[in-house]
Design an enzyme around this catalytic site. Structure first.
Site, mmCIF file in Angstrom:
data_model
loop_
_atom_site.group_PDB
_atom_site.id
_atom_site.type_symbol
_atom_site.label_atom_id
_atom_site.label_comp_id
_atom_site.label_asym_id
_atom_site.label_seq_id
_atom_site.Cartn_x
_atom_site.Cartn_y
_atom_site.Cartn_z
ATOM 1 N N HIS A 60 0.802 -1.110 0.102
ATOM 2 C CA HIS A 60 0.023 -0.099 0.157
ATOM 3 C C HIS A 60 0.819 1.290 0.081
ATOM 4 O O HIS A 60 0.906 2.130 -0.838
ATOM 5 C CB HIS A 60 -0.847 0.006 1.250
ATOM 6 C CG HIS A 60 -1.845 -1.116 1.290
ATOM 7 N ND1 HIS A 60 -2.823 -1.395 0.322
ATOM 8 C CD2 HIS A 60 -2.089 -2.262 2.157
ATOM 9 C CE1 HIS A 60 -3.373 -2.338 0.887
ATOM 10 N NE2 HIS A 60 -2.935 -2.979 1.921
HETATM 11 O O1 RIB Z 1 -4.880 0.512 4.367
HETATM 12 C C1 RIB Z 1 -3.656 0.496 4.319
HETATM 13 C C2 RIB Z 1 -2.894 1.486 5.076
HETATM 14 O O2 RIB Z 1 -3.243 1.043 6.543
HETATM 15 C C3 RIB Z 1 -1.608 1.577 4.985
HETATM 16 O O3 RIB Z 1 -1.008 2.758 5.421
HETATM 17 C C4 RIB Z 1 -1.082 0.673 6.220
HETATM 18 O O4 RIB Z 1 0.214 0.816 6.698
HETATM 19 C C5 RIB Z 1 -1.897 0.605 7.011
HETATM 20 O O5 RIB Z 1 -1.480 1.684 8.019
#
Ligand code: RIB
Ligand code: CA
Length: 301
Positions: free
Chosen positions: A238
C-alpha cells in the site's frame, strides 16, 4: 535528475517502512523530514521504527518529530495483528535516530514557512491526523504545501477495516474530512490502486540477494509481511505506491472525483462517498502493478 524535496508523515508499519526505504534509496527524493503518528501501532513504536529506518540509512541529518498519539476525536483501531507487536514484524533494525524536541505539527509549520511556498511535497502514509492538526493550527503553513500524496480510502475495492472503509481514513475520519475540505493539491492512492501492486515470495528472494543493505532489509520486511499471511501468494504494497506514484505517475491512472468522508459511528466510518457535493480530489484508480513492483525492486538494488 532533480531531487524532489519531500516530507514523510507515517505510522510504520511494514509497508510504511518499505516506502521510507524507497525514499531513502532513490536519487529522485531529497528527504527533508519525517513526522510520525499513532496508527498501525502506538506513537512510541511508530517513532522508534521511523528512527531505526533513518539509522539504517545513516541519515541522522533528517529531522524526526513525533506527532499525534490518537485520532482527533475517536478511539483508534488496533492493527498490531498485521504489523506485529513492534510494528515491524520483528525485523532487526539499528538503534533508532532519536526524535527531536518539538511536535510534528510545529516542525511542519516551521519548515513550510521557511521553504519557498509550494516547494515541498508531503507524503502521507498513515491516518491524516497530523495534517489535520496542521490545517487547523497553522493554516498559513498548510497553504504553502506544494502537493500532498496520501495512501488512503477505497472507491470500488472492498475495504480492509469496514466493508467499504480503509484503515488510514477509518482510523481518523474527522482528520480525513478536514484534509478534503482544505482544498490542498491532494492526490489519494486508495486500495483500488495499491492492491494491484503486490509482492510475492520471489520479490523477497530478489531483494535478499541485492548488494545494498536497504534492499536486503526491504526483503526482510516483505518476508515479515507474509508471516501473518503464510497462505497468501502475494501481499499488497500500500504505502510504497505513494513514492512510486511520484516517480512514475504514468503507472497510476488517476481521475478527479468529488468525495465526501463518512463520519458515522458504524462500519462505514471513514468510507469515501463519490458525491457531486463532495470535494474534488485526484484519485489513482488503478496501477500497473508489475511495472511499479519492478521500479521498487530496482530502486532498492
Ligand atoms: O490500508 C492500508 C494502510 O493502513 C497503510 O498505510 C498501512 O500501513 C496501514 O496503516
Ligand atoms: Ca501506513
Amino acid at each position: 535528475m532533480t531531487r524532489l524535496p519531500v516530507l514523510v508523515d507515517t505510522d510504520p508499519g511494514l509497508d510504511d517502512a518499505l516506502a521510507i526505504l524507497l525514499v531513502l534509496a532513490h536519487p529522485g527524493f531529497a528527504l527533508r523530514g519525517v513526522t510520525t503518528l499513532a496508527g498501525n501501532i502506538g506513537l512510541e513504536r511508530t517513532t522508534a521504527n521511523a528512527g531505526a529506518l533513518l539509522a539504517l540509512a545513516g541519515r541522522h541529518d533528517v529531522p524526526l518529530h513525533a506527532g499525534a498519539g490518537a485520532p482527533l476525536m475517536r478511539a483508534g483501531v488496533d492493527e498490531a495483528a498485521i504489523h506485529g507487536a513492534d510494528g515491524l514484524g520483528g525485523v532487526a533494525l539499528p538503534v533508532p535516530v532519536p526524535a527531536r524536541t518539538g511536535s510534528a505539527v510545529h516542525f511542519l509549520a516551521e519548515m513550510l514557512r521557511a521553504e519557498p511556498a509550494g516547494s515541498l511535497t508531503l507524503l502521507c502514509l498513515g491516518p491524516l491526523t497530523n495534517l489535520a492538526h496542521l490545517i487547523r493550527t497553522a493554516p498559513d503553513a498548510a497553504r504553502r504545501i506544494g502537493r500532498v500524496v496520501a495512501m488512503g480510502g477505497t472507491i470500488r475495492e472492498p475495504g480492509n477495516v469496514g466493508p467499504m472503509s480503509e484503515f488510514n481514513l477509518a482510523f481518523d475520519p474527522e482528520a480525513a474530512d478536514a484534509v478534503l475540505r482544505a482544498a490542498l493539491d491532494l492526490t489519494l492512492v486508495p486500495l483500488d490502486a495499491t492492491r494491484r501492486v503486490r509482492a510475492s515470495r520471489d520479490t523477497v528472494a530478489s531483494l535478499l540477494a541485492v548488494a545494498s543493505p536497504l534492499g536486503q532489509k526491504a526483503g526482510e520486511i516483505i518476508r515479515a509481511y507474509f508471516l501473518d499471511a503464510a497462505t497468501r501468494e502475494s501481499r499488497p504494497l500500500h504505502d510504497p505506491c505513494v513514492p512510486l506514484l511520484l516517480l512514475r505517475p504514468d503507472l497510476f491512472p488517476a481521475q478527479t472525483l468529488r468525495l465526501r468522508v463518512d463520519l458515522s459511528e458504524g462500519p462505514d466510518a471513514g468510507r469515501l462517498h463519490v458525491d457531486p457535493a463532495g470535494h474534488p480530489v485526484r484519485v489513482a484508480l488503478g496501477a500497473d502493478g508489475e511495472a511499479a513492483l519492478t521500479l521498487l525492486v530496482e530502486s532498492l538494488r
